[in-house]
Design a protein around this motif. Structure first.
Motif, PDB file in Angstrom:
ATOM      1  N   THR A  87       0.866  -1.109   0.159  1.00 43.47           N
ATOM      2  CA  THR A  87       0.020   0.032   0.172  1.00 43.47           C
ATOM      3  C   THR A  87       0.931   1.200   0.066  1.00 43.47           C
ATOM      4  O   THR A  87       0.456   2.398   0.289  1.00 43.47           O
ATOM      5  CB  THR A  87      -0.857   0.091   1.078  1.00 43.47           C
ATOM      6  N   GLY A  88       2.227   1.091  -0.315  1.00 42.83           N
ATOM      7  CA  GLY A  88       2.886   2.174  -0.447  1.00 42.83           C
ATOM      8  C   GLY A  88       3.061   3.236  -1.478  1.00 42.83           C
ATOM      9  O   GLY A  88       1.838   3.251  -2.239  1.00 42.83           O
ATOM     10  N   SER A  89       3.893   4.088  -1.742  1.00 45.02           N
ATOM     11  CA  SER A  89       4.188   4.919  -2.589  1.00 45.02           C
ATOM     12  C   SER A  89       4.595   4.116  -4.041  1.00 45.02           C
ATOM     13  O   SER A  89       5.102   3.162  -4.045  1.00 45.02           O
ATOM     14  CB  SER A  89       4.948   6.159  -2.157  1.00 45.02           C
ATOM     15  N   GLU A  90       4.683   5.235  -4.899  1.00 50.14           N
ATOM     16  CA  GLU A  90       5.089   4.643  -6.243  1.00 50.14           C
ATOM     17  C   GLU A  90       6.846   4.364  -6.037  1.00 50.14           C
ATOM     18  O   GLU A  90       7.250   3.627  -6.408  1.00 50.14           O
ATOM     19  CB  GLU A  90       5.042   5.763  -7.407  1.00 50.14           C
ATOM     20  N   GLU A  91       7.353   5.444  -5.377  1.00 58.96           N
ATOM     21  CA  GLU A  91       8.857   5.209  -5.216  1.00 58.96           C
ATOM     22  C   GLU A  91       9.180   4.152  -4.302  1.00 58.96           C
ATOM     23  O   GLU A  91      10.037   3.059  -4.837  1.00 58.96           O
ATOM     24  CB  GLU A  91       9.331   6.574  -4.273  1.00 58.96           C
ATOM     25  N   VAL A 150      11.170   0.452  -5.634  1.00 59.67           N
ATOM     26  CA  VAL A 150      12.286   0.063  -5.046  1.00 59.67           C
ATOM     27  C   VAL A 150      12.358  -1.381  -4.699  1.00 59.67           C
ATOM     28  O   VAL A 150      13.251  -2.325  -4.918  1.00 59.67           O
ATOM     29  CB  VAL A 150      12.459   0.593  -3.427  1.00 59.67           C
ATOM     30  N   TYR A 151      10.929  -1.714  -4.333  1.00 61.41           N
ATOM     31  CA  TYR A 151      10.852  -3.223  -4.421  1.00 61.41           C
ATOM     32  C   TYR A 151      10.807  -4.093  -5.406  1.00 61.41           C
ATOM     33  O   TYR A 151      11.346  -5.274  -5.665  1.00 61.41           O
ATOM     34  CB  TYR A 151       9.434  -3.807  -3.559  1.00 61.41           C
ATOM     35  N   LEU A 152      10.412  -3.303  -6.636  1.00 58.66           N
ATOM     36  CA  LEU A 152      10.520  -3.924  -7.923  1.00 58.66           C
ATOM     37  C   LEU A 152      11.884  -4.217  -8.386  1.00 58.66           C
ATOM     38  O   LEU A 152      12.318  -5.247  -8.766  1.00 58.66           O
ATOM     39  CB  LEU A 152       9.497  -3.300  -8.862  1.00 58.66           C
ATOM     40  N   ASN A 153      12.702  -3.027  -7.949  1.00 62.75           N
ATOM     41  CA  ASN A 153      14.083  -3.049  -8.232  1.00 62.75           C
ATOM     42  C   ASN A 153      14.843  -4.228  -7.500  1.00 62.75           C
ATOM     43  O   ASN A 153      15.778  -4.818  -8.366  1.00 62.75           O
ATOM     44  CB  ASN A 153      14.880  -1.807  -8.115  1.00 62.75           C
ATOM     45  N   PHE A 154      14.407  -4.395  -6.376  1.00 62.19           N
ATOM     46  CA  PHE A 154      14.986  -5.766  -5.687  1.00 62.19           C
ATOM     47  C   PHE A 154      14.601  -7.131  -6.179  1.00 62.19           C
ATOM     48  O   PHE A 154      14.961  -8.213  -5.690  1.00 62.19           O
ATOM     49  CB  PHE A 154      14.944  -5.429  -4.200  1.00 62.19           C
ATOM     50  N   GLY A 155      13.685  -7.051  -7.119  1.00 62.73           N
ATOM     51  CA  GLY A 155      13.482  -8.279  -7.826  1.00 62.73           C
ATOM     52  C   GLY A 155      12.039  -8.781  -7.010  1.00 62.73           C
ATOM     53  O   GLY A 155      11.633 -10.052  -7.401  1.00 62.73           O
ATOM     54  N   PHE A 156      11.372  -8.139  -6.406  1.00 61.59           N
ATOM     55  CA  PHE A 156       9.843  -8.659  -5.594  1.00 61.59           C
ATOM     56  C   PHE A 156       8.821  -8.513  -6.239  1.00 61.59           C
ATOM     57  O   PHE A 156       8.776  -7.209  -7.277  1.00 61.59           O
ATOM     58  CB  PHE A 156      10.025  -8.300  -4.335  1.00 61.59           C
ATOM     59  N   VAL A 160      -2.598   3.627  -4.457  1.00 61.34           N
ATOM     60  CA  VAL A 160      -1.743   2.630  -5.365  1.00 61.34           C
ATOM     61  C   VAL A 160      -2.695   2.924  -6.644  1.00 61.34           C
ATOM     62  O   VAL A 160      -1.875   2.710  -7.948  1.00 61.34           O
ATOM     63  CB  VAL A 160      -2.031   1.107  -5.149  1.00 61.34           C
ATOM     64  N   LYS A 161      -3.851   3.282  -6.536  1.00 66.51           N
ATOM     65  CA  LYS A 161      -4.603   3.862  -7.770  1.00 66.51           C
ATOM     66  C   LYS A 161      -3.940   4.698  -8.664  1.00 66.51           C
ATOM     67  O   LYS A 161      -4.231   4.526 -10.030  1.00 66.51           O
ATOM     68  CB  LYS A 161      -6.165   3.929  -7.423  1.00 66.51           C
ATOM     69  N   PRO A 207      -1.138   2.009 -13.102  1.00 68.03           N
ATOM     70  CA  PRO A 207      -0.902   1.960 -14.414  1.00 68.03           C
ATOM     71  C   PRO A 207       0.644   1.733 -14.617  1.00 68.03           C
ATOM     72  O   PRO A 207       1.157   1.611 -16.002  1.00 68.03           O
ATOM     73  CB  PRO A 207      -1.728   3.054 -15.090  1.00 68.03           C
ATOM     74  N   ASN A 208       1.394   2.554 -14.098  1.00 69.67           N
ATOM     75  CA  ASN A 208       3.022   2.643 -14.303  1.00 69.67           C
ATOM     76  C   ASN A 208       3.648   1.483 -13.952  1.00 69.67           C
ATOM     77  O   ASN A 208       4.857   1.406 -14.147  1.00 69.67           O
ATOM     78  CB  ASN A 208       3.589   3.746 -13.446  1.00 69.67           C
ATOM     79  N   LEU A 209       3.109   0.594 -12.963  1.00 69.03           N
ATOM     80  CA  LEU A 209       3.741  -0.499 -12.525  1.00 69.03           C
ATOM     81  C   LEU A 209       3.575  -1.932 -13.609  1.00 69.03           C
ATOM     82  O   LEU A 209       2.777  -1.879 -14.549  1.00 69.03           O
ATOM     83  CB  LEU A 209       3.085  -1.101 -11.267  1.00 69.03           C
ATOM     84  N   PRO A 210       4.728  -2.584 -13.520  1.00 66.63           N
ATOM     85  CA  PRO A 210       4.731  -3.721 -14.672  1.00 66.63           C
ATOM     86  C   PRO A 210       3.628  -4.845 -14.086  1.00 66.63           C
ATOM     87  O   PRO A 210       3.666  -5.501 -13.043  1.00 66.63           O
ATOM     88  CB  PRO A 210       5.893  -4.407 -14.866  1.00 66.63           C
ATOM     89  N   LEU A 211       2.428  -4.958 -14.798  1.00 69.74           N
ATOM     90  CA  LEU A 211       1.644  -5.971 -14.440  1.00 69.74           C
ATOM     91  C   LEU A 211       2.015  -7.758 -14.324  1.00 69.74           C
ATOM     92  O   LEU A 211       1.634  -8.101 -13.416  1.00 69.74           O
ATOM     93  CB  LEU A 211       0.568  -6.234 -15.800  1.00 69.74           C
ATOM     94  N   ASP A 212       3.154  -7.929 -15.029  1.00 67.26           N
ATOM     95  CA  ASP A 212       3.914  -9.220 -14.708  1.00 67.26           C
ATOM     96  C   ASP A 212       4.506  -9.393 -13.357  1.00 67.26           C
ATOM     97  O   ASP A 212       5.177 -10.348 -12.980  1.00 67.26           O
ATOM     98  CB  ASP A 212       4.792  -9.465 -15.764  1.00 67.26           C
ATOM     99  N   ARG A 213       4.545  -8.230 -12.382  1.00 65.58           N
ATOM    100  CA  ARG A 213       4.882  -8.275 -11.253  1.00 65.58           C
ATOM    101  C   ARG A 213       4.127  -8.119 -10.226  1.00 65.58           C
ATOM    102  O   ARG A 213       4.345  -8.035  -8.999  1.00 65.58           O
ATOM    103  CB  ARG A 213       6.082  -7.170 -11.177  1.00 65.58           C
ATOM    104  N   ILE A 214       2.736  -8.247 -10.544  1.00 68.91           N
ATOM    105  CA  ILE A 214       1.654  -7.953  -9.649  1.00 68.91           C
ATOM    106  C   ILE A 214       0.981  -9.438  -9.312  1.00 68.91           C
ATOM    107  O   ILE A 214       0.784 -10.215 -10.029  1.00 68.91           O
ATOM    108  CB  ILE A 214       0.363  -7.070 -10.027  1.00 68.91           C
ATOM    109  N   VAL A 215       0.746  -9.765  -8.128  1.00 65.81           N
ATOM    110  CA  VAL A 215      -0.021 -10.801  -7.635  1.00 65.81           C
ATOM    111  C   VAL A 215      -1.421 -10.464  -6.793  1.00 65.81           C
ATOM    112  O   VAL A 215      -1.296  -9.495  -6.084  1.00 65.81           O
ATOM    113  CB  VAL A 215       0.757 -12.112  -7.117  1.00 65.81           C
TER     114      VAL A 215
END
Ligand SMILES: [Zn+2]
Length: 255
Positions: free
Chosen positions: A158-162, A166-172, A187-188, A192-200
Motif C-alpha cells: 500500500t506504499g508510494s510509487e517510489e 524500490v521493491y520491484l528493483n530488488f526483484g520482488f 496505489v490507484k 498503470p505505471n507498474l509492470p503487470l507481470d510483477r503483480i499478484v
C-alpha cells in the motif's frame, strides 16, 4: 476465470463455523488455489489441518509473522526451521517487519527476519513479506541480502510509487489486496505505471475485505472484487487481470 489468492488465513478460527462453504464459494468464484502463510507457533497445526482437508486447493508456507516476535523467538524459529525440512512448504511466510503498534521487539524482529531470509535463500523458496511502518529498515535489509537468491511478494502493498519501484528493483512482486479498492488508497494513482507481470492478488482474509464488503470478514471469493477494481484502474478486462496475475503466482510459487 482462474485466480490465485496468494495470501489468505482461512485456517483461522474466524472460519471454523463455515470453512467448507468458504472454500466452496472461493472455487465457484474462480479462486482455484489459496496460499496459506503461517503466523506463529500456534497457527501451524490449524494451517496444516486445513491443507490436509483441502489438498487440491490449499498450499502452505512456513514463517514467523513480525508482530508475533517475542523474547522466545529463537526457540520458535528453531521449531519452524525443522518444520520446513519436511519439504511440504511452497514458501517462507509470512515474515517481515512491523513497527506500527509496537517497537519493543525491533531488534528481535530484524534478527528473525534476516534468519528467515536465509532460509528462503538456502531452500530456494519465495517469500511472503509483511512490511508496515518499516520501509527504510526493510529496504536496507533487502538491499544487503539480495544477491539474486531472494524472490517473493511484498504482501498487502500500500506504499508510494517510489517504494513500489524500490521493491520491484530488488526483484520482488507486489501483492495487491482489498486495500486497493479503498477510496483513499494511493496505489490507484500509479498502478498503470507498474509492470503487470510483477503483480499478484491476495485477500489477507479474514482482514481487509475489498469494497463492497469492506468492514466484513474477508474471504478468498472476494478476490474477484479486487481483480475487478484493478481491471478498471488499468482499463483492461478482469479476465486479463486474472490471466496475468495467475501466471505470475504460478511461476513465482511453482504451483
Ligand atoms: Zn497475513
Amino acid at each position: 476465470m482462474y485466480l490465485v489468492d496468494t495470501h489468505t488465513h482461512i485456517y483461522g478460527s474466524e472460519f471454523d463455523l463455515d470453512r467448507p462453504e468458504v472454500i466452496k464459494r472461493a472455487l465457484e468464484n474462480g479462486v482455484g488455489v489459496m496460499l496459506l502463510p503461517n503466523v506463529d507457533a500456534s497457527t501451524v497445526a490449524p494451517m496444516l489441518k486445513t491443507r490436509d482437508q483441502y489438498p487440491d486447493c490449499c498450499r502452505v508456507m512456513m514463517g514467523l509473522q513480525p508482530e508475533e516476535v517475542r523474547e522466545d523467538y529463537r526457540q520458535v524459529l528453531d521449531q519452524m526451521e525443522k518444520e520446513l525440512e519436511r519439504g511440504i512448504y511452497i514458501g517462507v511466510g509470512e515474515v517481515g517487519l512491523d513497527f506500527y503498534w509496537d517497537t519493543r521487539f525491533e531488534k528481535q524482529q530484524l534478527d528473525a527476519f534476516e534468519t528467515q531470509l536465509e532460509w528462503a535463500k538456502q531452500l530456494r523458496l519465495p517469500l511472503s513479506i509483511h512490511a508496515r511502518n518499516a520501509f527504510a529498515q526493510m529496504a536496507k535489509i533487502l538491499e544487503r541480502k539480495q544477491d539474486g537468491g531472494l524472490c517473493g511478494v511484498m504482501h498487502c502493498f500500500t506504499g508510494s510509487e517510489e517504494e513500489a519501484k524500490v521493491y520491484l528493483n530488488f526483484g520482488f512482486h507486489l501483492g495487491l489486496g482489498g486495500v486497493t479498492t479503498y477510496k483513499n488508497c494511493s496505489v490507484k494513482d500509479f498502478l498503470p505505471n507498474l509492470p503487470l507481470d510483477r503483480i499478484v492478488l491476495e485477500t489477507d482474509a479474514p482482514y481487509l475485505a475489498p469494497v463492497p464488503h469492506r468492514g466484513k470478514r474477508n474471504e478468498p471469493a472476494f478476490l474477484v472484487d479486487t481483480a475487478k477494481r484493478i481491471a478498471e484502474m488499468l482499463d483492461i478486462t478482469i479476465e486479463q487481470v486474472a490471466e496475468v496475475t495467475t501466471e505470475n503466482a504460478k511461476t513465482l510459487f511453482k504451483l
